[in-house]
Every structure is written in C-alpha cells, then in structure tokens.
Enzyme design. Structure first.
Site, PDB file in Angstrom:
ATOM      1  N   SER A 111       0.806  -1.227   0.000  1.00 12.74           N
ATOM      2  CA  SER A 111       0.000   0.000   0.000  1.00 12.74           C
ATOM      3  C   SER A 111       0.834   1.270   0.000  1.00 12.74           C
ATOM      4  O   SER A 111       0.331   2.336  -0.351  1.00 12.74           O
ATOM      5  CB  SER A 111      -0.929   0.018   1.218  1.00 12.74           C
ATOM      6  OG  SER A 111      -0.189  -0.047   2.425  1.00 12.74           O
TER       7      SER A 111
ATOM      8  N   ASP B 179      -2.619   8.693   7.651  1.00 11.74           N
ATOM      9  CA  ASP B 179      -3.601   7.820   8.303  1.00 11.74           C
ATOM     10  C   ASP B 179      -2.847   6.950   9.315  1.00 11.74           C
ATOM     11  O   ASP B 179      -1.654   7.168   9.553  1.00 11.74           O
ATOM     12  CB  ASP B 179      -4.402   7.018   7.257  1.00 11.74           C
ATOM     13  CG  ASP B 179      -3.571   5.961   6.527  1.00 11.74           C
ATOM     14  OD1 ASP B 179      -2.420   5.699   6.924  1.00 11.74           O
ATOM     15  OD2 ASP B 179      -4.074   5.383   5.540  1.00 11.74           O
TER      16      ASP B 179
ATOM     17  N   HIS C 265       0.160   5.209   7.026  1.00  8.80           N
ATOM     18  CA  HIS C 265       0.837   5.704   5.826  1.00  8.80           C
ATOM     19  C   HIS C 265       1.286   7.152   5.954  1.00  8.80           C
ATOM     20  O   HIS C 265       0.564   7.982   6.510  1.00  8.80           O
ATOM     21  CB  HIS C 265      -0.105   5.570   4.615  1.00  8.80           C
ATOM     22  CG  HIS C 265      -0.561   4.176   4.389  1.00  8.80           C
ATOM     23  ND1 HIS C 265      -1.761   3.694   4.882  1.00  8.80           N
ATOM     24  CD2 HIS C 265       0.038   3.125   3.767  1.00  8.80           C
ATOM     25  CE1 HIS C 265      -1.881   2.409   4.561  1.00  8.80           C
ATOM     26  NE2 HIS C 265      -0.802   2.047   3.888  1.00  8.80           N
TER      27      HIS C 265
END
Length: 362
Positions: free
Chosen positions: A33, A323, A326
């Site tokens: 991600s 977040d 990340h």
C-alpha cells in the site's frame, strides 16, 4: 495495400520507441500500500483507499486508490524525473503508447509471504505481480518488437516495497498468530529475508537491471501501533525490534545478491532511518507531530480506518502520518529527496541520481 500497412505500422513503432527514448526510462513498481496507486480499486477487497478523504490533496481532490492525502512515493519519483506517472496495471487505459511509460503492479496488503494479508482476501500477491510483469512484457513485445521491448525493460527503473505487512499483517496481526507459533522473531526475520531473495532473483531473471528496494519504516512508531501499545507516546517495543532486525539483514542480502550477480542491480533505501529522522525531530522538517495521524479516530487517530467520519486535520503538511499507517504526501516528498540524493546513511551503495547516471549495460 499490405505493404502500406506494414510501413505505417513500422513508422508507428519507430515513433513510439523514439518517444520513450526522449521522455525517459520506463518505471515499474511492485509492492504494497505504500506504493499502490490504484490496483486494488479493481479488486473485491477491503484493502482499498477509494473513498474520501483519501486524495484530498491530489490534483483532482478525489480518491484514487493511493493510501495518501495526495501523491505517493512512485508519483513523486516520476515527477522529480520529469516522467509521465505510471498507471496501475489493472487500469484498462494501460495500453498502446502508455505501456512505454511502465506500470505499477503494487497491491495494498501484500507481503513477501503468500499468507500475509489473507484477511484482505483478494489482493495481488507478489508472485502474481511478477506474473503480470511477464504478461506486460508480452504486450510490449507485440507493440514494439522483441528487441526494443527487451531494451525498455533492461533500461528501466524498478521500485519494490515489501516487508512491513509480513509483521503488522501477519506475525503480529493477532496474539499467537500461526507464524509467531511457528517461528521466534529471530528465526522469522531470516525466513522472510530468504523468501524475499527468491522474489528479487525472479525479478532479475525478468530482465531488470536497476532496482530500488526499500526497507520497512520503524513499525512500532506508526499511529496504529501507538494506539494499541503506547501509554506515553513511546514506540511499540516488539515491532521496533522486528524493524531493527529486518532492515540490516535486508541490506546484507541485497549486497550478497549483487555479489552473486556480479553487478550493482539492487539498491537498498534505508527508509527506516528516513522515518526515524521525522520521529526524533519532527519540527526540523516542518511537522508539528509524528505521533498523531491526520485522519483517523481514537488515541493518536490510530484506531480503525480513515473514513469520511474520521477526525481530519486542516493542514496535512504538518503531519508525518496521513492515516494510521501511511505517510503524508509531505513526508513522502522528503523520503524521495533522500532516495534521489541521500548519502550512504540512507542509500547503499548509491542514490537514485547516481544510479540513473550509470549506463544500464555497464
């Protein structure tokens, strides 16, 4: 008439090859991600970033599938190099001349190991990403011919980011996980490293000669782990130990791999140190905090997902973390500067600018 078609086709191929030569190298991205730019949007999976406020600072101000408020590391590398950004491999627009730009194969939730991220169900595991890369090369050969396709791949730049999920979404996902019962941490790390070596060897056999391999960040310092484990803002000890074991072993493995191959194909990016700089002195980089996520809820905004109902900071540039897991675009930009220009503390055995200055055939 047949001859006319062939001449037109050859001229079109010539223009395509000329275009990629002028515009720069093809860029290929593999991993999780931290570098996924939207492949998971095309999958039935819970590992998605396709709802606001993701993308709030992206040029369109809309979610794109990037786990960021704006651009992620591959985007910023492309921007810095003056290259067109890569498309996700699953994006139907990736065809024709767009293939010459490269492709992003990354998928949120994946790890080195196949059992990492099983809770997300439908993600593109790393060997499937490599299979897609083979498929991509077949499509490229059909477009520009075998020799030119090989040249595009040989002269390309590759970025691969794996490893963090093998800890946070596998070994430490639940107490007494299957892997933690099977291995002590001291044995698990070399196992992951040995499996990663197989992945990188497969990547090399597919023709790439310039690969940046990022380490994990300080896993115990992300807001999600602070929310679970921290009382006074201290980083989670076990996850920090995992990162401290993993990153030096990764660097050593890459050196061994280069020695075996006989050329400097794999470059280690010490993203752990890059993140630790933010965490130890956030104010030096213009951040107000490295502990609280911009978007989230609960302690440190580290619980659950970033959603339209989460707390949202007004200025993302003041936060290291976007977040619970990340980095913000601002943090990603600083990381890319170190990848481009960093000294031996951050990039080994060379930084990206030095790498790209070298003849890929040398």
């Amino acid at each position: 008439m047949v001859g006319f078609v062939n001449i037109s086709t050859c001229f079109f191929i010539f223009l395509l090859v000329l275009a990629v030569g002028v515009e720069g190298r093809a860029f290929f991205v593999f991993g999780d991600s931290l570098v996924d730019n939207g492949n998971n949007n095309y999958l039935v999976t819970t590992a998605r970033a396709d709802a606001p406020p993701y993308g709030i600072d992206y040029p369109t101000h809309r979610p794109t599938g990037r786990f960021s408020n704006g651009l992620n590391i591959p985007d910023i590398i492309s921007e810095e190099m003056g290259w067109e950004p890569t498309l996700p491999y699953l994006n139907p627009q990736l065809r024709g001349p767009k293939l010459l730009v490269g492709a992003n194969f990354a998928s949120a939730g994946v790890g080195v190991l196949n059992d990492t991220g099983i809770q997300f169900v439908n993600i593109i595991r790393i060997y499937q990403q490599l299979n897609y890369f083979e498929e991509y090369q077949q499509r490229l050969r059909a477009l520009i011919g075998i020799d030119e396709a090989r040249k595009v791949v040989n002269e390309s730049l590759v970025l691969i980011t794996l490893g963090g999920n093998d800890f946070v979404n596998n070994y430490y996902l639940v107490p007494y996980s299957a892997r933690s019962r099977q291995y002590s941490l001291q044995d698990y790390v070399p196992f992951v490293i040995s499996e990663y070596k197989k992945v990188l060897m497969r990547l090399y056999t597919l023709g790439v000669l310039r690969v940046i391999v990022t380490g994990t960040g300080p896993l115990g310092c992300v807001p999600a782990e602070l929310a679970l484990h921290s009382r006074n803002g201290e980083c989670a000890e076990e996850l920090m130990e995992a990162a401290e074991l993993y990153n030096p072993q990764l660097k050593d493995m890459l050196k061994d791999l280069n020695d075996e191959i006989g050329r400097k194909v794999f470059i280690a990016a010490n993203t752990n140190q890059m993140h630790m700089d933010f965490i130890s002195e956030p104010q030096r980089f213009g951040f107000i905090t490295s502990k609280i996520a911009c978007c989230g809820q609960g302690p440190y905004n580290g619980i659950g997902l970033c959603t339209p109902f989460s707390n949202l900071c007004p200025n993302r540039d003041l936060y290291v973390f976007w977040d619970p897991f990340h980095p913000s675009e601002k943090a990603n930009r600083i990381i890319v500067q170190q990848i481009l220009n960093g000294d031996n503390k951050y990039m080994h055995p060379m930084n990206l600018r030095t790498m790209l200055a070298m003849d890929p055939k040398a």
